[in-house]
Design a protein around this motif. Structure first.
Motif, PDB file in Angstrom:
ATOM      1  N   UNK A  42       0.862  -1.148   0.161  1.00 33.38           N
ATOM      2  CA  UNK A  42       0.054   0.059   0.047  1.00 33.38           C
ATOM      3  C   UNK A  42       0.746   1.329  -0.080  1.00 33.38           C
ATOM      4  N   UNK A  43       1.991   1.115   0.115  1.00 36.21           N
ATOM      5  CA  UNK A  43       3.040   2.244  -0.132  1.00 36.21           C
ATOM      6  C   UNK A  43       3.778   2.497  -1.746  1.00 36.21           C
ATOM      7  N   UNK A  44       3.402   1.430  -2.328  1.00 36.47           N
ATOM      8  CA  UNK A  44       3.787   1.895  -3.502  1.00 36.47           C
ATOM      9  C   UNK A  44       2.997   2.663  -4.540  1.00 36.47           C
ATOM     10  N   UNK A  45       3.467   3.269  -5.138  1.00 35.61           N
ATOM     11  CA  UNK A  45       2.903   4.354  -6.383  1.00 35.61           C
ATOM     12  C   UNK A  45       2.054   3.808  -6.918  1.00 35.61           C
ATOM     13  N   UNK A  46       1.840   2.661  -7.544  1.00 36.05           N
ATOM     14  CA  UNK A  46       0.779   1.996  -8.383  1.00 36.05           C
ATOM     15  C   UNK A  46      -0.100   1.147  -7.678  1.00 36.05           C
ATOM     16  N   UNK A  47      -0.068   1.389  -6.313  1.00 35.86           N
ATOM     17  CA  UNK A  47      -1.198   0.786  -5.416  1.00 35.86           C
ATOM     18  C   UNK A  47      -2.428   1.630  -5.649  1.00 35.86           C
ATOM     19  N   UNK A  48      -3.726   0.761  -6.107  1.00 35.41           N
ATOM     20  CA  UNK A  48      -4.970   1.659  -6.408  1.00 35.41           C
ATOM     21  C   UNK A  48      -5.313   2.656  -5.540  1.00 35.41           C
ATOM     22  N   UNK A  49      -5.457   3.866  -5.982  1.00 31.70           N
ATOM     23  CA  UNK A  49      -5.970   5.078  -4.935  1.00 31.70           C
ATOM     24  C   UNK A  49      -7.116   4.885  -4.204  1.00 31.70           C
ATOM     25  N   UNK A  50      -8.052   4.310  -4.886  1.00 29.43           N
ATOM     26  CA  UNK A  50      -9.429   4.036  -4.394  1.00 29.43           C
ATOM     27  C   UNK A  50      -9.402   3.010  -2.972  1.00 29.43           C
ATOM     28  N   UNK A  51      -8.530   1.930  -3.242  1.00 21.76           N
ATOM     29  CA  UNK A  51      -8.384   1.175  -2.226  1.00 21.76           C
ATOM     30  C   UNK A  51      -7.776   1.827  -0.878  1.00 21.76           C
ATOM     31  N   UNK A  52      -6.974   2.607  -1.115  1.00 26.16           N
ATOM     32  CA  UNK A  52      -6.326   3.356   0.122  1.00 26.16           C
ATOM     33  C   UNK A  52      -7.554   4.159   1.086  1.00 26.16           C
ATOM     34  N   UNK A  53      -8.802   4.316   0.434  1.00 26.32           N
ATOM     35  CA  UNK A  53      -9.771   5.079   1.117  1.00 26.32           C
ATOM     36  C   UNK A  53     -10.638   4.061   1.826  1.00 26.32           C
ATOM     37  N   UNK A  54     -10.485   2.678   1.707  1.00 23.57           N
ATOM     38  CA  UNK A  54     -11.367   1.905   2.418  1.00 23.57           C
ATOM     39  C   UNK A  54     -11.077   1.270   3.768  1.00 23.57           C
ATOM     40  N   UNK A  55     -12.000   1.207   4.562  1.00 23.03           N
ATOM     41  CA  UNK A  55     -11.526   0.459   6.109  1.00 23.03           C
ATOM     42  C   UNK A  55     -10.949  -0.707   5.888  1.00 23.03           C
ATOM     43  N   UNK A  56      -9.641  -1.019   6.543  1.00 15.36           N
ATOM     44  CA  UNK A  56      -9.309  -2.246   6.587  1.00 15.36           C
ATOM     45  C   UNK A  56      -8.797  -2.687   5.102  1.00 15.36           C
ATOM     46  N   UNK A  57      -7.997  -1.735   4.607  1.00 11.58           N
ATOM     47  CA  UNK A  57      -7.445  -1.914   3.292  1.00 11.58           C
ATOM     48  C   UNK A  57      -6.550  -2.882   3.187  1.00 11.58           C
TER      49      UNK A  57
END
Length: 321
Positions: free
Chosen positions: A83-98
């Motif tokens: 989740x620290x990578x640049x190409x990790x999906x942005x929308x997933x960063x917004x969810x609980x328990x990503x």
């Protein structure tokens, strides 16, 4: 071999007790996964990891050869996203328990691509088989990436529409991505087609992870989390599809439902969602207009604009993108 930091996250993820919550706790206290991976049992307990979990991890680490793990994944064509990578999906960063870690085959390069989830029953009816292509084809033509779970029924039908048009689609699985763990086995060829079309297979589970029932419940939050909206085609009132719809609502994403015959058990789920406030969908344009997208490929081509100069043409192309 010099290991990337994400492979140390993989090492942590190999302990089943290190779920998303505990991995998030480790990420909060360590600025690199390597430091978390190499932490002592005492240090792990200091930051809030249970004694028995910390001890179990230290025992696992003593037996683990991370370099060999990396080679195994490479042999299977599996890559890792933290989740620290640049190409990790942005929308997933917004969810609980990503999911702190994602395993993938194929391409995961664009972190803000427009994804729409299409999910439903495994016991798809003839009605569902007619509905899926009618709704999914225009979405694909408009540039949406279809996200689903590659299960029998609605999921596989949605993926198939995308691959037949040679377009990208993402399948989120509830187990390992290695050939032995891939589920359902019947869809091994569909998985290959998804990859050949520039799509991806995605999972938060490492190689050799069986497809336990609880994994499918957990993976549903990723399907909805990747997507700006979730479309429910057919399902009964006991279906796991409704869990995906609930995740989408919890994640503040739009939920669409296809109305169906009141006498059909497979229409009870979407019909009930409509009573609860989901948006009814009868054409793909209902979704495209609601998402403020171009409605039809014909309109897209008709609206092509050309600049008066070479510079204007370049600028218009950039603005259009």
């Amino acid at each position: 071999m010099l290991l990337e930091d994400s492979f140390y996250l993989h090492g942590l993820n190999l302990l089943p007790q290190f779920g998303p919550a505990r991995l998030a706790l480790l990420a909060k206290h360590f600025d690199s996964f390597k430091k978390a991976y190499e932490a002592s049992e005492a240090r792990l307990t200091t930051i809030g990891i249970d004694n028995d979990v910390a001890k179990a991890f230290v025992l696992l680490r003593e037996k683990l050869n991370l370099e060999a793990e990396v080679e195994k994944m490479r042999a299977e064509g599996i890559n890792i996203l933290s989740f620290r990578d640049e190409n990790y999906p942005k929308l997933l960063l917004e969810i609980p328990k990503l999911p702190p870690i994602l395993y993938y085959k194929g391409l995961m390069e664009n972190n803000d691509e427009l994804c729409v989830a299409v999910v439903g029953t495994r016991q798809i009816t003839n009605y569902g088989r007619m509905v899926v292509p009618q709704l999914v084809e225009p979405l694909v033509d408009a540039g949406c990436v279809i996200v689903s779970g590659m299960a029998f029924g609605v999921d596989s039908a949605a993926h198939e529409v995308a691959v037949k048009k040679g377009r990208r689609t993402i399948a989120v699985l509830g187990g390992g991505l290695d050939e032995k763990s891939l589920y359902p086995k019947h869809h091994a060829f569909l998985a290959k087609q998804i990859l050949d079309a520039g799509g991806a297979l995605l999972s938060e589970y490492p190689m050799d992870t069986p497809n336990f029932k609880q994994n499918f419940v957990a993976r549903n939050r990723i399907i909805s989390g990747l997507s700006v909206a979730t479309l429910i085609v057919e399902c009964d009132l006991e279906s796991g599809t409704l869990i995906t719809a609930k995740h989408a609502l919890d994640q503040n994403r739009q939920v669409y439902a296809v109305p169906g015959p009141i006498y059909s058990p497979q229409s009870q789920g979407p019909n009930n969602l409509l009573k609860m406030g989901a948006k009814p969908i009868t054409t793909a344009n209902d979704i495209l207009e609601d998402l403020n997208l171009e409605t039809l490929p014909e309109q897209q081509s008709a609206k092509a604009v050309f600049g008066d100069t070479k510079e204007e043409t370049i600028l218009l192309k950039l603005l259009n993108h």
